[in-house]
Design a protein around this motif. Structure first.
Motif, PDB file in Angstrom:
ATOM      1  N   THR A   1      -4.100  -7.309   8.571  1.00 59.46           N
ATOM      2  CA  THR A   1      -3.646  -7.469   7.179  1.00 59.46           C
ATOM      3  C   THR A   1      -3.334  -5.769   6.776  1.00 59.46           C
ATOM      4  O   THR A   1      -4.064  -4.829   6.820  1.00 59.46           O
ATOM      5  N   ILE A   2      -1.838  -5.792   6.373  1.00 61.58           N
ATOM      6  CA  ILE A   2      -1.308  -4.777   6.028  1.00 61.58           C
ATOM      7  C   ILE A   2      -1.662  -4.238   4.519  1.00 61.58           C
ATOM      8  O   ILE A   2      -1.325  -5.266   3.765  1.00 61.58           O
ATOM      9  N   ALA A   3      -2.408  -3.113   4.030  1.00 66.60           N
ATOM     10  CA  ALA A   3      -2.791  -3.018   2.841  1.00 66.60           C
ATOM     11  C   ALA A   3      -1.480  -2.980   2.052  1.00 66.60           C
ATOM     12  O   ALA A   3      -0.275  -2.126   2.232  1.00 66.60           O
ATOM     13  N   ALA A   4      -1.566  -3.445   0.726  1.00 71.25           N
ATOM     14  CA  ALA A   4      -0.450  -2.986  -0.364  1.00 71.25           C
ATOM     15  C   ALA A   4      -0.166  -1.756  -0.659  1.00 71.25           C
ATOM     16  O   ALA A   4       0.993  -1.515  -0.728  1.00 71.25           O
ATOM     17  N   ALA A   5      -1.222  -0.969  -0.521  1.00 72.36           N
ATOM     18  CA  ALA A   5      -0.745   0.595  -0.692  1.00 72.36           C
ATOM     19  C   ALA A   5       0.063   1.059   0.193  1.00 72.36           C
ATOM     20  O   ALA A   5       0.706   2.147  -0.170  1.00 72.36           O
ATOM     21  N   LEU A   6       0.211   0.646   1.225  1.00 75.84           N
ATOM     22  CA  LEU A   6       1.142   0.995   2.281  1.00 75.84           C
ATOM     23  C   LEU A   6       2.451   0.587   2.318  1.00 75.84           C
ATOM     24  O   LEU A   6       3.526   1.098   2.826  1.00 75.84           O
ATOM     25  N   LEU A   7       2.779  -0.527   1.659  1.00 74.50           N
ATOM     26  CA  LEU A   7       4.009  -1.198   1.529  1.00 74.50           C
ATOM     27  C   LEU A   7       4.546  -0.887   0.035  1.00 74.50           C
ATOM     28  O   LEU A   7       4.815  -1.859  -0.594  1.00 74.50           O
ATOM     29  N   THR A   8       4.961   0.264  -0.063  1.00 77.14           N
ATOM     30  CA  THR A   8       5.199   1.042  -1.275  1.00 77.14           C
ATOM     31  C   THR A   8       6.965   1.002  -1.559  1.00 77.14           C
ATOM     32  O   THR A   8       7.437   0.906  -2.830  1.00 77.14           O
ATOM     33  N   GLY A   9       7.590   0.720  -0.413  1.00 82.50           N
ATOM     34  CA  GLY A   9       9.270   0.568  -0.889  1.00 82.50           C
ATOM     35  C   GLY A   9       9.671   2.059  -0.902  1.00 82.50           C
ATOM     36  O   GLY A   9      11.006   2.259  -1.137  1.00 82.50           O
ATOM     37  N   GLU A  10       8.846   3.321  -0.586  1.00 81.82           N
ATOM     38  CA  GLU A  10       9.412   4.368  -0.666  1.00 81.82           C
ATOM     39  C   GLU A  10       8.972   5.375   0.421  1.00 81.82           C
ATOM     40  O   GLU A  10       8.101   4.839   1.235  1.00 81.82           O
ATOM     41  N   GLY A  11       9.491   6.328   0.631  1.00 80.63           N
ATOM     42  CA  GLY A  11       9.328   6.980   1.758  1.00 80.63           C
ATOM     43  C   GLY A  11       9.568   6.373   3.170  1.00 80.63           C
ATOM     44  O   GLY A  11      10.543   6.319   3.302  1.00 80.63           O
ATOM     45  N   ASP A  12       8.607   6.341   4.040  1.00 82.29           N
ATOM     46  CA  ASP A  12       8.796   5.862   5.249  1.00 82.29           C
ATOM     47  C   ASP A  12       8.835   4.413   5.351  1.00 82.29           C
ATOM     48  O   ASP A  12       9.034   3.751   6.073  1.00 82.29           O
ATOM     49  N   ALA A  13       8.221   3.875   4.205  1.00 83.46           N
ATOM     50  CA  ALA A  13       8.106   2.169   3.963  1.00 83.46           C
ATOM     51  C   ALA A  13       9.094   1.861   3.122  1.00 83.46           C
ATOM     52  O   ALA A  13       8.871   1.244   1.898  1.00 83.46           O
ATOM     53  N   THR A  14      10.437   2.167   3.476  1.00 81.14           N
ATOM     54  CA  THR A  14      11.468   1.801   2.610  1.00 81.14           C
ATOM     55  C   THR A  14      11.893   0.288   2.784  1.00 81.14           C
ATOM     56  O   THR A  14      11.646  -0.425   3.877  1.00 81.14           O
ATOM     57  N   LEU A  15      12.310  -0.295   1.711  1.00 81.39           N
ATOM     58  CA  LEU A  15      12.895  -1.510   1.679  1.00 81.39           C
ATOM     59  C   LEU A  15      14.038  -1.987   2.820  1.00 81.39           C
ATOM     60  O   LEU A  15      14.735  -1.132   2.687  1.00 81.39           O
ATOM     61  N   GLY A  16      13.887  -3.175   3.072  1.00 80.21           N
ATOM     62  CA  GLY A  16      15.018  -3.523   4.101  1.00 80.21           C
ATOM     63  C   GLY A  16      14.618  -3.863   5.497  1.00 80.21           C
ATOM     64  O   GLY A  16      13.389  -3.861   5.874  1.00 80.21           O
TER      65      GLY A  16
END
Length: 267
Positions: free
Chosen positions: A72-87
């Motif tokens: 399970t990937i924590a929500a805090a890591l899936l920000t849509g910013e920085g290295d965790a960009t959308l797409g």
């Protein structure tokens, strides 16, 4: 190459890329099978990389749940910013210790979306088309049919050069999903009952699926803001030409196949 001929060839079930959702815990897994049975690894690790190649999840142990490596990937890591960009461009890297003693590493593509799409089709929609479908389905599970054909829809969408998570009007896919599900259902029923009525129905629904696919047009969200980019613009998938599948000139409601949509059996 698929490993060496001295090693066991395992199947890794990845029907289509994982679509993670921004801001919530997302569970990912990597099912492995052999001879129709799940193969449970004795140990597993996973790393998840964003589009830039940076690790959003550094290599860490995964759990084995019902024989499947799961994390399970924590929500805090899936920000849509920085290295965790959308797409798209995300990658899961799984390393599994398998029963033959080998340690195998497998990749799985992924993407991060604001709102992944879901099927618009449910079992009741199939009942609406054929009111006695639950009475004659036998051992066929209608939800399994819906799930399997949704995978076909998603893969065809991707093959035609499109991304599912950019679609803002997924209900548009509902008609072709329904027709494909009915085609599969009647094909399976034909295999169980060996009745030409079912084979003809399967063929007719397959043709109608192709026709419905040709009429698909959707609104999109390319800038990932969660809203339709242009309410006056709709996009269509590239058509995959299948020379042996032509639109059917026979109305689906034809009673000569023994069934009428929304009606009863005519034997």
């Amino acid at each position: 190459m698929a490993g060496t001929n001295a090693e066991t060839l395992y199947s890794v079930r990845t029907s289509y890329p994982d679509v993670l959702q921004i801001g919530r815990d997302c569970t990912i897994s990597l099912p492995v099978s052999r001879s129709g049975s799940t193969v449970a690894p004795s140990a597993a690790t996973v790393a998840v990389y964003g589009p830039s190649g940076a690790a959003v999840v550094a290599t860490t142990s995964a759990s084995i749940v019902d024989g499947v490596a799961t994390f399970t990937i924590a929500a805090a890591l899936l920000t849509g910013e920085g290295d965790a960009t959308l797409g798209e461009g995300w990658q899961e890297v799984w390393t599994l210790t398998l029963p033959d003693g080998t340690v195998r590493t497998y990749d799985r593509e992924a993407a991060l979306a604001r709102r992944p799409i879901a099927p618009a089709l449910e079992v009741d929609d199939l009942v609406d088309q054929y009111s006695q479908i639950t009475a004659i389905k036998g051992t066929i599970d209608l939800q399994t049919v819906i799930d399997a054909t949704w995978g076909v829809i998603v893969r065809r969408w991707i093959k035609s050069g499109n991304l599912t998570y950019l679609v803002k009007s997924p209900y548009i896919l509902g008609d072709c999903h329904r027709e494909l599900a009915l085609a599969r259902f009647f094909r399976e029923l034909y295999q169980l009952r060996n009745s030409d009525n079912y084979l003809q129905l399967a063929t007719t629904h397959q043709r109608e699926y192709e026709r419905q696919w040709g009429e698909v047009n959707v609104t999109t969200d390319y800038d990932h803001d969660g809203r339709v980019d242009d309410t006056e613009r709709r996009e269509r998938p590239a058509l995959l030409i299948q020379p042996n599948v032509m639109p059917s000139p026979v109305p689906i409601s034809s009673s000569r196949f023994g069934l009428v949509r929304g009606g009863g059996w005519k034997w």
